[in-house]
Design a protein around this motif. Structure first.
Motif, mmCIF file in Angstrom:
data_model
loop_
_atom_site.group_PDB
_atom_site.id
_atom_site.type_symbol
_atom_site.label_atom_id
_atom_site.label_comp_id
_atom_site.label_asym_id
_atom_site.label_seq_id
_atom_site.Cartn_x
_atom_site.Cartn_y
_atom_site.Cartn_z
ATOM 1 N N ALA A 577 -9.904 3.842 11.854
ATOM 2 C CA ALA A 577 -9.403 3.652 10.439
ATOM 3 C C ALA A 577 -8.266 4.834 10.073
ATOM 4 C CB ALA A 577 -10.708 4.023 9.483
ATOM 5 N N LEU A 578 -8.229 5.830 10.713
ATOM 6 C CA LEU A 578 -7.529 6.712 10.579
ATOM 7 C C LEU A 578 -5.935 6.284 11.200
ATOM 8 C CD1 LEU A 578 -5.596 9.384 10.216
ATOM 9 C CD2 LEU A 578 -6.925 10.053 12.421
ATOM 10 N N ASP A 579 -6.112 5.291 12.304
ATOM 11 C CA ASP A 579 -4.811 4.875 12.870
ATOM 12 C C ASP A 579 -4.124 4.013 11.969
ATOM 13 O OD1 ASP A 579 -3.229 2.960 14.272
ATOM 14 O OD2 ASP A 579 -4.294 3.394 16.114
ATOM 15 N N TRP A 580 -5.022 3.224 11.465
ATOM 16 C CA TRP A 580 -4.554 2.167 10.408
ATOM 17 C C TRP A 580 -4.098 2.752 8.940
ATOM 18 C CZ3 TRP A 580 -9.653 -1.385 10.168
ATOM 19 C CH2 TRP A 580 -9.989 -1.912 11.532
ATOM 20 N N LEU A 581 -4.760 3.848 8.628
ATOM 21 C CA LEU A 581 -4.390 4.290 7.320
ATOM 22 C C LEU A 581 -3.075 5.009 7.517
ATOM 23 C CD1 LEU A 581 -7.570 5.697 6.088
ATOM 24 C CD2 LEU A 581 -6.170 4.350 4.857
ATOM 25 N N LEU A 582 -2.773 5.736 8.658
ATOM 26 C CA LEU A 582 -1.410 6.421 9.037
ATOM 27 C C LEU A 582 -0.196 5.254 9.267
ATOM 28 C CD1 LEU A 582 0.255 8.842 9.458
ATOM 29 C CD2 LEU A 582 -0.617 8.937 11.664
ATOM 30 N N ALA A 583 -0.490 4.262 9.790
ATOM 31 C CA ALA A 583 0.475 3.327 10.096
ATOM 32 C C ALA A 583 0.929 2.747 8.445
ATOM 33 C CB ALA A 583 0.076 2.193 10.931
ATOM 34 N N ASP A 584 -0.054 2.297 7.861
ATOM 35 C CA ASP A 584 0.032 1.862 6.648
ATOM 36 C C ASP A 584 0.972 2.995 5.598
ATOM 37 O OD1 ASP A 584 -0.465 -0.100 4.233
ATOM 38 O OD2 ASP A 584 -1.470 1.892 3.549
ATOM 39 N N GLY A 585 0.369 4.082 5.950
ATOM 40 C CA GLY A 585 1.212 5.050 5.167
ATOM 41 C C GLY A 585 2.676 5.404 5.263
ATOM 42 N N ILE A 586 2.799 5.216 6.558
ATOM 43 C CA ILE A 586 4.542 5.584 7.243
ATOM 44 C C ILE A 586 5.349 4.260 6.777
ATOM 45 C CG2 ILE A 586 5.823 5.308 9.198
ATOM 46 C CD1 ILE A 586 3.772 6.876 10.728
ATOM 47 N N ARG A 587 4.487 3.289 6.633
ATOM 48 C CA ARG A 587 5.193 1.774 5.990
ATOM 49 C C ARG A 587 5.467 2.089 4.625
ATOM 50 N NH1 ARG A 587 1.732 -1.158 9.154
ATOM 51 N NH2 ARG A 587 0.275 -1.567 7.479
ATOM 52 N N ARG A 588 4.424 2.757 3.868
ATOM 53 C CA ARG A 588 4.867 3.063 2.320
ATOM 54 C C ARG A 588 5.731 3.915 2.038
ATOM 55 N NH1 ARG A 588 -0.765 2.173 -0.911
ATOM 56 N NH2 ARG A 588 -2.126 0.577 0.410
ATOM 57 N N LEU A 589 5.991 4.815 3.037
ATOM 58 C CA LEU A 589 7.307 5.770 2.651
ATOM 59 C C LEU A 589 8.480 5.065 2.278
ATOM 60 C CD1 LEU A 589 6.568 8.312 5.548
ATOM 61 C CD2 LEU A 589 5.826 8.309 3.401
ATOM 62 N N SER A 590 8.531 3.612 2.936
ATOM 63 C CA SER A 590 9.716 2.898 2.685
ATOM 64 C C SER A 590 9.790 2.032 1.237
ATOM 65 C CB SER A 590 10.129 2.034 3.811
ATOM 66 O OG SER A 590 10.479 2.707 5.075
ATOM 67 N N ASP A 591 8.708 1.943 0.781
ATOM 68 C CA ASP A 591 8.402 1.008 -0.320
ATOM 69 C C ASP A 591 9.235 1.807 -1.668
ATOM 70 O OD1 ASP A 591 6.858 -0.609 1.287
ATOM 71 O OD2 ASP A 591 5.198 -0.090 0.329
ATOM 72 N N ALA A 592 9.971 0.813 -2.535
ATOM 73 C CA ALA A 592 10.371 1.299 -3.516
ATOM 74 C C ALA A 592 9.357 1.794 -4.528
ATOM 75 C CB ALA A 592 11.098 0.110 -4.420
ATOM 76 N N GLU A 593 8.125 1.659 -4.402
ATOM 77 C CA GLU A 593 7.313 2.378 -5.358
ATOM 78 C C GLU A 593 6.213 2.837 -4.441
ATOM 79 O OE1 GLU A 593 7.399 2.203 -8.805
ATOM 80 O OE2 GLU A 593 9.096 0.725 -8.300
ATOM 81 N N GLY A 594 6.734 3.440 -3.163
ATOM 82 C CA GLY A 594 5.819 3.933 -2.431
ATOM 83 C C GLY A 594 5.681 5.495 -2.674
ATOM 84 N N THR A 595 4.494 6.065 -1.865
ATOM 85 C CA THR A 595 4.149 7.375 -2.223
ATOM 86 C C THR A 595 3.914 8.308 -1.029
ATOM 87 O OG1 THR A 595 1.781 6.753 -1.882
ATOM 88 C CG2 THR A 595 2.836 6.576 -4.082
ATOM 89 N N SER A 596 3.767 9.379 -1.048
ATOM 90 C CA SER A 596 3.572 10.103 0.140
ATOM 91 C C SER A 596 1.982 9.956 0.375
ATOM 92 C CB SER A 596 3.780 11.908 -0.060
ATOM 93 O OG SER A 596 5.042 12.134 -0.245
ATOM 94 N N LEU A 597 1.315 10.807 1.582
ATOM 95 C CA LEU A 597 0.366 10.201 2.118
ATOM 96 C C LEU A 597 -0.452 11.876 2.576
ATOM 97 C CD1 LEU A 597 -2.214 8.554 3.015
ATOM 98 C CD2 LEU A 597 -1.146 8.514 5.218
ATOM 99 N N TYR A 598 -1.673 11.767 2.114
ATOM 100 C CA TYR A 598 -2.324 13.210 2.348
ATOM 101 C C TYR A 598 -3.649 12.775 3.160
ATOM 102 C CZ TYR A 598 -5.623 17.052 1.604
ATOM 103 O OH TYR A 598 -6.852 18.046 1.545
ATOM 104 N N LEU A 599 -3.787 13.283 4.493
ATOM 105 C CA LEU A 599 -4.796 12.936 5.219
ATOM 106 C C LEU A 599 -5.696 13.948 5.411
ATOM 107 C CD1 LEU A 599 -2.958 10.930 8.102
ATOM 108 C CD2 LEU A 599 -4.321 9.900 6.384
ATOM 109 N N ARG A 600 -7.145 13.964 5.039
ATOM 110 C CA ARG A 600 -8.071 15.094 5.222
ATOM 111 C C ARG A 600 -9.013 14.937 6.514
ATOM 112 N NH1 ARG A 600 -13.421 17.221 2.791
ATOM 113 N NH2 ARG A 600 -12.979 19.109 2.469
#
Length: 781
Positions: A577-600
Motif C-alpha cells: 500500500a505504501l508503494d502505491w501511495l508513494l507512486a501516486d503521490g509523486i505523480r500528483r506533484l505534477s498535477d495542476a491541482e496537486g499537493t504535497s504528500l506526508y507519509l507516517r
C-alpha cells in the motif's frame, strides 16, 4: 556574487529620487485607503512606518540592481512598497491599489499564491522569508550540477532587524549545506525598532560578528554621504563619536525636532570642540545632517550592493541603517509601528509629492526620465507565468514485488527509493534530504546507489568498503543537513518550487523522525503556503517506537497532517500500500491541482499476509483504487450475526486489531476491519460533498468513498477506531452516517518499555480491544 548582464545603465540619482518619492507616497496612501474601509469592526492595520524605512533600500534594489533572473524576498511589513513598485513598472493594475488587505485584493504580506504580482517568495511569517532565498540559491546550485549550468541569478532578502530574533534565521546561517553561496545577499533594515519600542542596545556590531563568523561577507551602510563628508572634515571625528555613543533611544528621539530645538538636544552633552564644529552647520541643515543614515542614501546603497556582487565565494549581508517612518511626520516615534497618518498629514504628504486628489494614483509620466526607467525595469523583471509542470513517469507499483514476509513500512520505504533509482526518468529528478537522520530513516540504500550531494568533491577518508558509501560530490542526489527540522522543511519548500523558480522540476523527498515534524511545523506551513510540492516521510512514529520513550513518540501528527492545507497525509499499514501511495503521490506533484504528500511510517515489522489475502479476495484493481482513495475492507465478518461492529484502524497496530476481530467473532459479534490508508483524503472528500450540498441547499451529498467501503446495512453500526495516535484523530468517521464512535488511541505522553507494555498501558492489546468492542456494541445498540 556575480552580477548578471544588465540592459540598462545605472540611472542618475535625481531620477531614482523621483521614483523613491512616488513609491513612498503610494505605499503610505494604500495603507491609508485600506483603513478608510470597514473591516467588520476590527482594525484593518498596515505599516506605514515600516514601509517608509524600506523605500530607499527597495528603490535602489529594483531600479539600479536586480535583473530578470534574480529572486527577492520582501520584508513582510514592506509589502505596500513592493506593490507600489510593481504598479509603477506596469505589472499591477491600478484597481489593486485601493484593495490592500481586501478579499481578492492585495494580501497584508507578500504571498506568491494569493497576490497577483508576487512570484518569488511569500514572507508573511517573519524570519522564514528572510532565509528562503538561501535555500532557493542552494536549489539553483544543485540544478546546475545535475541539469547543466543555470542562467546567472542572485537571491536577495530584505529583512527587518527584529526578524533576526527568530532562531530559524541562525539555523540557516550556520547550515554547512548552505555555505559558499556567493549569489545570496541579505539586506537588513536596521531601524532599531520593534513592534512595541525602540530596541535598546541592538548591538549591530555583535550581529555583524555573528554573520562574519559564519563565513559571510559583511557590508555596513551606516552613514550617508552627507555625514561621511562631515566626518572627513577637521574635527569630524568628534561628530562621529558623538553619534556612535548615543543610545538608540536618544538618537531616535531627535527625529521629532528640528532647527534650534534640535541643536539644543543634539548638543546637550557635547564637547566644546563639537559645539564649535557644529557652528558651521545652519539650523535648517541640521536635521538632514543628523538623520543622514546610509539606508536612505541611494548612492551608498547601490555601491553596497555592488560590493556584495564582488564577493563571489560567500553570501553577503548589508546592514542598512534606516529611520522607521522615514519621510513621514511619525519618523522615529517609538510607537509608530502601527501608527497611521491623519487625514491632514496625508493631504500634506500628497501636496509634497506634487499630486492632487485627481492624480494621486497616477503612474509616473511615461515620457519622463523616471517613467521611462520604470517601463524599462518592468520589461526586464516583471513576472511571467511558468509553464505547466512535466508529468513524472512513475509506474502504479514501483517495486513490482509482493510478499507476505513481515516487514515495516520504513523498510519498504527504503526499498521503494532504491527501485526508483533504477528509473532514470524519475531518479534524475529525485533528491532526498534529511536533518542528520538519513541512515535511521532507511535512506542508506538510496545513498549507496545515488550518492551524497556536495558542490565540491570531498575525500572519503574511511574508504569505500563500508556498509554505507558516504562520498559527497556534485553528482549526488541526497542532501544531508544538520539537526534542524526548520532547515529541512525550508529546503524541501524551495526544492519543490524548482520548476517555478528555475525551470526544472525536482521530486524532493525528505525524511524526519515523526515527532519532530512539529519542531519544523512553522517552516512546513510556510512551504505549503508558498505552493510548494514535495514528499515527507515521518518515521518512526507513535508509541510503537517503544524503548525510545515519550520524547520520541509522536501522537498528534496525524491531526496535523489532516488539518494542514496543501498536503495529504497517509499512514499505510502494509508495504505494498505504501508503494502505491508513494507512486501516486509523486505523480500528483505534477498535477495542476496537486499537493504535497506526508507519509507516517513505522519501524515495526508486521505480517503482510492479510493484505495479500485482501488483494486475492477483492482483486488487485479494486484494492489499489481503494488504497489511493483512503481506505479498504481488510477483513470481512466471519459469519452473519445480529450484532455487528466496524473497526477502523491504521498502521502498526493492525496485528492486534485483527487478533481482536477474531476474538470478537468468538463473542458473537460480526466484525469488519477497515484499513484507513488516508483519513485525510476521505475527510476532505466528505467536506467537499457537504459544501456542495450546502451551496445547492440539498440534503443529499455526493458519492463518497466511505459509501464504497461501508455497506448500507453497516452504516448504523458502532465504529471502534484504533490508531497509534491521539484517539480523536479518526473520530469524525461516525459523523458521516451518524454512527457512534468509540476511540482507542494515545492521549498522554508515552514512556520507555516494550511494545506490549506500552500497548497495554494505552488499552491496545487484543483482549483490551475486544473488551472495548463489546462495550461499543452494548452502548451502540
Amino acid at each position: 556574487m556575480t552580477q548578471p548582464d544588465r540592459s540598462i545603465a545605472p540611472p542618475d540619482l535625481d531620477v531614482l529620487r523621483a521614483i523613491e518619492r512616488r513609491i513612498l507616497w503610494l505605499a503610505v496612501r494604500m495603507i491609508d485607503q485600506a483603513n478608510r474601509s470597514d473591516s467588520g469592526g476590527i482594525k484593518t492595520g498596515g505599516h506605514q512606518a515600516s514601509s517608509a524605512s524600506m523605500v530607499s533600500i527597495m528603490t535602489a534594489l529594483w531600479f539600479s540592481h536586480i535583473g530578470g533572473e534574480d529572486k527577492v524576498a520582501v520584508k513582510p511589513h514592506a509589502s505596500p512598497v513592493y506593490h507600489a513598485i510593481k504598479y509603477l513598472t506596469g505589472e499591477l493594475d491600478r484597481s489593486y491599489l485601493t484593495r490592500l488587505r481586501r478579499k481578492d485584493g492585495l494580501q497584508a504580506y507578500p504571498s506568491r499564491t494569493k497576490d497577483p504580482d508576487v512570484a518569488d517568495f511569500s514572507t508573511g511569517s517573519v524570519g522564514l522569508g528572510a532565509v528562503a532565498p538561501l535555500f532557493s540559491a542552494a536549489t539553483r546550485r544543485y540544478l546546475s550540477h545535475h541539469f547543466g549550468e543555470r542562467p546567472l541569478a542572485r537571491f536577495i532578502a530584505t529583512v527587518g532587524d527584529a526578524e533576526l530574533d527568530e532562531g530559524n534565521v541562525w539555523e540557516a546561517i550556520a547550515e554547512p549545506a548552505l555555505q559558499g553561496l556567493g549569489n545570496v545577499m541579505l539586506i537588513i533594515d536596521l531601524n532599531r525598532q520593534s513592534l512595541d519600542r525602540v530596541v535598546p542596545g541592538i548591538q549591530a556590531s555583535r550581529l555583524q560578528r555573528f554573520f562574519g563568523d559564519a563565513g559571510w561577507h559583511v557590508v555596513e551602510a551606516k552613514y550617508g554621504n552627507r555625514l561621511q563628508q562631515a566626518f572627513a572634515r577637521p574635527g569630524g571625528e568628534d561628530l562621529r563619536r558623538h553619534i556612535d555613543d548615543m543610545s538608540n533611544e536618544e538618537y531616535q528621539s531627535l527625529f521629532a525636532s528640528e532647527g534650534a530645538d534640535l541643536r539644543k538636544r543634539f548638543l546637550a552633552n557635547a564637547s566644546r570642540e563639537l559645539r564649535s564644529f557644529m557652528d558651521d552647520v545652519a539650523d535648517e541643515d541640521l536635521a538632514p545632517l543628523v538623520g543622514d543614515l546610509g539606508g536612505h542614501d541611494l548612492d551608498l546603497l547601490i555601491r553596497s550592493y555592488r560590493e556584495c556582487d564582488a564577493a563571489t565565494d560567500r553570501p553577503s549581508v548589508v546592514f542598512a541603517y534606516t529611520v522607521k517612518g522615514w519621510g513621514l511626520p511619525i519618523a522615529g516615534d517609538p510607537m509608530n509601528h502601527s501608527a497611521l497618518l491623519s487625514a491632514d498629514q496625508i493631504d500634506t504628504l500628497r501636496a509634497r509629492a506634487g499630486l492632487t486628489r485627481d492624480t494621486e494614483w497616477d503612474r509616473l509620466a511615461p515620457d519622463s526620465p523616471e517613467g521611462t526607467l520604470c517601463n524599462i525595469v518592468g520589461g526586464e523583471i516583471n513576472n511571467l507565468p511558468p509553464p505547466p509542470r512535466p508529468e513524472i513517469p512513475v509506474e502504479p507499483e514501483i517495486t513490482q514485488h509482493s510478499s507476505a514476509a513481515p516487514t515495516s513500512t520504513q523498510e519498504q520505504f527504503g526499498r521503494i527509493l532504491v527501485a526508483l533509482g533504477r528509473n532514470s526518468e524519475v531518479a534524475d529528478r529525485l533528491v532526498t534530504a534529511s536533518p542528520d537522520v538519513a541512515t535511521s530513516t532507511n535512506l542508506g540504500g538510496w545513498i549507496n546507489k545515488m550518492g551524497v550531494y556536495s558542490p565540491v568533491e570531498r575525500t572519503d577518508y574511511f574508504g569505500g568498503d563500508r556498509l554505507l558509501r558516504w562520498q559527497p560530490g556534485p553528482d549526488g542526489h541526497h542532501i544531508e543537513l544538520g539537526i534542524s527540522e526548520m532547515n529541512l522543511f525550508l529546503l524541501l519548500g524551495q526544492l519543490g518550487l524548482a520548476h517555478e523558480h528555475h525551470g526544472e522540476m525536482l521530486v524532493p523527498i525528505g525524511t524526519v523522525y515523526d515527532p519532530f515534524v512539529l519542531r519544523g511545523l512553522d517552516a512546513l506551513i510556510y512551504s505549503l503556503y508558498n505552493g510548494s510540492r514535495f514528499v515527507v516521510a515521518g518515521t518512526p512514529s507513535g508509541i510503537t517506537l517503544a524503548p525510545e520513550g515519550g520524547a520520541h513518540q509522536s501522537s498528534i501528527t496525524p491531526s496535523v497532517g489532516l488539518e494542514l492545507p496543501g498536503i495529504e497525509a497517509c499512514e499505510p499499514t502494509y508495504g505494498r500500500a505504501l508503494d502505491w501511495l508513494l507512486a501516486d503521490g509523486i505523480r500528483r506533484l505534477s498535477d495542476a491541482e496537486g499537493t504535497s504528500l506526508y507519509l507516517r511510517l513505522s519501524t515495526r515489522p508486521i505480517d503482510q499476509t492479510p493484505f495479500e489475502s485482501a488483494v486475492d479476495r477483492r482483486g488487485l484493481g479494486s484494492i489499489h483504487s481503494d488504497v489511493l482513495a483512503g481506505g479498504y475492507r481488510l477483513r470481512e465478518p466471519a459469519a452473519s450475526s445480529p450484532v455487528g461492529l466496524m473497526i477502523a484502524a491504521t498502521g502498526p497496530l493492525m496485528p492486534e486489531v485483527l487478533a481482536a476481530a477474531n476474538g470478537l467473532e468468538e463473542e458473537g459479534i460480526a466484525t469488519t476491519v477497515l484499513d484507513i490508508t488516508s483519513q485525510d483524503r476521505m475527510f476532505h472528500e466528505w467536506r467537499r460533498s457537504l459544501a456542495e450540498a450546502s451551496r445547492n441547499r440539498s440534503g443529499a451529498v455526493g458519492s463518497l468513498h466511505l459509501e464504497r467501503i461501508l455497506e448500507p446495512k453497516e452504516r448504523h453500526l458502532p465504529i471502534l477506531t484504533v490508531q497509534d495516535a491521539s484517539s480523536h484523530a479518526m473520530s469524525w468517521l461516525g459523523s458521516v452516517f451518524g454512527q457512534p464512535v468509540f476511540p482507542i488511541g494515545v492521549d498522554r505522553f508515552g514512556e520507555s518499555g516494550t511494545i506490549d507494555e506500552l500497548y497495554e498501558s494505552f488499552g491496545m492489546l487484543p483482549d483490551q480491544i475486544v473488551n472495548a468492542g463489546i462495550a461499543a456494541t452494548n452502548l451502540g445498540i
